[in-house]
Write a protein that holds these residues in place. Structure first.
Motif, PDB file in Angstrom:
ATOM      1  N   ILE A  50      12.122  10.231  -5.050  1.00 56.02           N
ATOM      2  CA  ILE A  50      12.138   9.449  -6.312  1.00 56.02           C
ATOM      3  C   ILE A  50      13.132  10.596  -7.346  1.00 56.02           C
ATOM      4  N   ALA A  82       2.133   9.183  -6.589  1.00 54.83           N
ATOM      5  CA  ALA A  82       2.783  10.556  -6.624  1.00 54.83           C
ATOM      6  C   ALA A  82       3.627  10.577  -7.938  1.00 54.83           C
ATOM      7  N   GLY A  83       4.374   9.337  -7.966  1.00 55.98           N
ATOM      8  CA  GLY A  83       5.543   9.238  -8.899  1.00 55.98           C
ATOM      9  C   GLY A  83       4.885   9.318 -10.285  1.00 55.98           C
ATOM     10  N   LEU A 132      -2.158  14.353  -1.962  1.00 57.65           N
ATOM     11  CA  LEU A 132      -0.896  13.739  -2.356  1.00 57.65           C
ATOM     12  C   LEU A 132      -0.427  14.211  -3.927  1.00 57.65           C
ATOM     13  N   PHE A 184      -0.998  12.595   3.772  1.00 58.99           N
ATOM     14  CA  PHE A 184      -0.992  12.358   2.323  1.00 58.99           C
ATOM     15  C   PHE A 184       0.118  13.556   1.771  1.00 58.99           C
ATOM     16  N   TYR A 202       3.523  12.738   2.878  1.00 55.19           N
ATOM     17  CA  TYR A 202       4.067  11.504   2.037  1.00 55.19           C
ATOM     18  C   TYR A 202       4.315  11.878   0.581  1.00 55.19           C
ATOM     19  N   TRP A 216       0.708  -1.372  -0.043  1.00 51.67           N
ATOM     20  CA  TRP A 216       0.056   0.065  -0.132  1.00 51.67           C
ATOM     21  C   TRP A 216       0.782   1.376  -0.007  1.00 51.67           C
ATOM     22  N   LEU A 217       1.812   1.147   0.930  1.00 52.24           N
ATOM     23  CA  LEU A 217       2.767   2.358   1.030  1.00 52.24           C
ATOM     24  C   LEU A 217       3.456   2.670  -0.511  1.00 52.24           C
ATOM     25  N   LEU A 218       4.030   1.525  -1.059  1.00 49.90           N
ATOM     26  CA  LEU A 218       4.908   1.820  -2.314  1.00 49.90           C
ATOM     27  C   LEU A 218       3.730   2.179  -3.551  1.00 49.90           C
ATOM     28  N   THR A 232       1.056   3.907  -3.138  1.00 49.95           N
ATOM     29  CA  THR A 232       0.722   5.410  -2.823  1.00 49.95           C
ATOM     30  C   THR A 232       1.982   6.254  -3.339  1.00 49.95           C
ATOM     31  N   LEU A 233       3.115   5.866  -3.001  1.00 47.65           N
ATOM     32  CA  LEU A 233       4.447   6.650  -3.544  1.00 47.65           C
ATOM     33  C   LEU A 233       4.278   6.813  -4.957  1.00 47.65           C
TER      34      LEU A 233
END
Lengths: 592, 81
Positions: B61, A382-383, A460, B50, B53, A374-376, A378-379
């Motif tokens: 990244i 964003a990416g 986010l 959020f 994060y 889940w964390l990845l 969500t990351l």
């Protein structure tokens, strides 16, 4: 037999006619084909039909259930949009290949058995490589060769897997296979190659950006998504896919950030987006599979839209490097607007297709309490915004002014219509997701628009945007290419070839010297005076055994004088000798 | 269309857009206080989770990508020729 045709037949048979049609007739025909296929889809009842007996096996050309239908719908919608986008195109090879390609992907989706699947799988590879060849530049032809070699390799893996699977189970049927035994490993690898799971992924980012303006649009839709379908069918809930998907997501983002060519940025973004679907398949719950299927649906829409806008830029400017573009917002208004709709969708802004579909996958991970996934995810959301949502439009349409002022009046109007259609679709499933939800494999009990979802997603994204603009100077495009696993067959292969070639060519040279120079020269030399040559040979032998300065000297003289004056034969004696030889031959011939 | 483009090219409008962007960031943080949360993980319910994060995810990244690119992955365009 039945009230419908397998849609693959409509497209494949339809493609065969395209070369014979011209002008308006061909344009009408290209629009008609997907419409026919769509009507046909509406008529397909659930269950297996078009079953052919093949030895003791059954080939099923129309296995109709919810999972195959949702992919079929999006493939036909995509073909429709692609056909509009390609209306102005006069290169019939491209158009025929595009329809053959779309048709064979439908063939894969409706295949009820592994053999039918494999046949359409291979047609897909050959049809799609034609779209790369069609660009007809040196780089495209080379990339196309690499593309087809990799896909033939993948096809072989799949074939090996299928043969082993049939030998083990005695059945050709294609249902849940699951990772169990060597056969399933081979089948999984074959599927994984087409899904572009690293390290089997470099073919995609190598070849897609080299294809034509139209070709890339079609390519972005079908190969990877048929693989998503086959994985969802055969390997749902296979845990390793969850990690493979996460790898794809991260890898796609990192490479897209480093890449300069706009269509290659979007290609890395395909790998990233397919990664989300693969994670969903790996989780394997009904919510996750629904998420993967609906995300595939939405992704085809907005990725084709983004590829179209990049294609429009390439069409007008002839450039695709971000370093050579910029400032296009001044003249390419419509393209920019459509591109922004696509960018918002891929970043899952609320009210777009990405939001109502992709969030299902993260929610599925949340429901199962798989924290790290889940964390990845969500990351990665964003990416995605970073590399596809902002980077692509920003560097192409804004950033520094490249001085280019292409006029949208020079753009075929059908290209804009196609983009408009896809933008509409992206927003439609964003604001009215029930259209899509009712097509999904499992009943949907998911509410995308809650205050919590919307606000957290917007936080986010907007704070990612803040990070983008604050770190803009580190994101400046550079005129570089990015090493990928194709290094192994583009550079690595050269090293292997060199390592193999050196001993082989050394042997070859040696053998060539002996058989082509040494021996013939000796025969010529010997033939000049056989008796003298034998005498020299005998003398050399004697001298080497006995020795003696005088003898050596005489041998040198003898060699220098060779071949010397030969005895001249008169014609009559030569004829006599020949007659004797002939007589001897005849005797042999009669009495053997 | 051209008129709209010209309007947005004006420096004062550009500035306004930037302020609207900042304002929306603040608004989103405030909005969070008024919504009912049903997080999958209790720590994800922490206010501004959020936003923070998302920001740091992007920063990491970009940093990781740049380092990988600089020391390993990025080569000249004629690398394979």
């Amino acid at each position: 037999m039945t009230s419908f045709l397998p849609p693959a037949f409509i497209f494949i048979a339809g493609a065969a006619l395209i070369p014979f049609l011209n002008g308006r007739l061909r344009q009408a025909y290209m629009i008609l084909l997907p419409c026919l296929a769509f009507l046909n889809l509406l008529n397909m009842p659930e269950g297996n039909s078009w079953v052919l007996n093949f030895w003791e096996y059954q080939l099923t050309f129309a296995r109709v259930d919810k999972l195959s239908m949702v992919f079929a719908y999006i493939f036909v919608i995509m073909s429709f949009a692609g056909a509009i986008f390609a209306l102005h195109e006069k290169d019939k090879m491209q158009l025929t290949a595009a329809f053959l390609y779309a048709g064979s992907s439908l063939g894969v989706v409706f295949a009820g058995d592994l053999l039918t699947l494999f046949i359409f799988w291979e047609i897909m590879a050959f049809a799609s490589v034609c779209l790369v060849f069609a660009r007809d530049t040196q780089a495209a032809i080379k990339a196309a060769f690499r593309y087809i070699m990799v896909h033939l390799f993948g096809g072989l893996l799949l074939l090996i897997g299928i043969l082993m699977h049939v030998a083990e189970t005695g059945s050709l049927e294609f249902n849940l296979i699951g990772l169990d035994g060597l056969a399933s490993v081979f089948i999984l690898l074959g599927f994984a190659l087409n899904a572009a799971i690293p390290p089997l992924s470099a073919w995609l980012t190598d070849a897609y950006p080299e294809s034509t303006v139209i070709g890339t649009v079609f390519l972005s839709a079908f190969t990877t998504k048929t693989a998503v379908y086959t994985l969802a069918r055969g390997f749902a809930g296979t845990e390793i896919l969850m990690w493979a998907g996460i790898t794809m997501i991260i890898y796609g983002i990192v490479f897209a950030i480093l890449e300069n060519d706009m269509r290659r940025v979007l290609s890395y973004s395909i790998i990233n987006q397919v990664g989300f679907m693969i994670v969903g398949i790996g989780i394997g719950t009904t919510l996750a599979i629904n998420g993967a299927a609906s995300h595939a649906f939405a992704h085809i829409l907005y990725k084709a839209l983004l590829m179209m806008s990049a294609g429009a830029v390439l069409y007008l400017t002839g450039r695709s490097r971000c370093t050579e573009l910029g400032g296009l917002y001044k003249t390419m208004h419509w393209t920019l607007i459509f591109c922004l709709v696509g960018a918002a969708s891929i970043s899952s802004f609320p009210l777009t297709g990405g939001f109502t579909t992709k969030s299902m996958i993260a929610s599925a991970a949340g429901h199962e309490h798989i924290t790290i996934i889940w964390l990845l995810l969500t990351l990665a959301s964003a990416g995605v915004f970073l590399h596809a949502g902002i980077k692509f439009p920003y560097f192409v349409f804004f950033a520094k002014d490249s001085g280019l002022r292409p006029s949208e009046k020079d753009l075929p109007v059908n290209m804009l219509v196609a983009m408009g259609f896809l933008s509409f679709m992206c927003i439609l499933i964003g604001v009215y997701p029930q259209v899509l939800y009712q097509l999904l494999p499992y009943p949907v009990d998911y509410v995308p628009y809650t205050g919590d979802h919307v606000v957290s997603q917007l936080q986010l994204l907007m704070f990612s945007a803040l990070a983008f603009f604050m770190l803009l100077k580190y994101l400046k495009r550079t005129e570089t290419l990015t090493l990928d696993t194709d290094w192994f067959y583009r550079r690595g292969a050269k090293i292997v070839v060199a390592a193999l070639a050196i001993p082989v060519s050394w042997t070859h040279n040696k053998l060539g010297y002996i058989f082509l120079e040494k021996i013939p020269n000796f025969v010529i030399w010997f033939g000049k005076n056989p008796l003298g040559a034998i005498k020299i040979g005998a003398d050399t032998l004697v001298v080497s055994m006995v020795g003696g300065k005088e003898a050596k000297k005489r041998l040198e003289q003898e060699k220098a004088a060779y071949p010397g004056v030969l005895k001249q034969w008169s014609i009559s004696s030569a004829v006599a000798i020949a007659m004797v030889l002939f007589a001897a031959y005849m005797m042999l011939f009669f009495f053997r | 269309m051209n008129k709209i483009v010209e309007y947005f090219e004006r420096p004062e409008v550009g500035k306004a857009v930037r302020y609207i962007f900042y304002a929306s960031l603040v608004l989103l943080l405030i909005a969070e206080l008024f919504i009912e949360k049903h997080p999958y993980f209790h720590w994800a319910a922490f206010p501004t989770f959020f936003a923070v994060y998302g920001f740091f995810a992007c920063a990491v990244i970009i940093a990781v990508s740049k380092l990988l690119g600089k020391f390993w992955l990025q080569k000249g365009e004629d690398y394979y020729d």
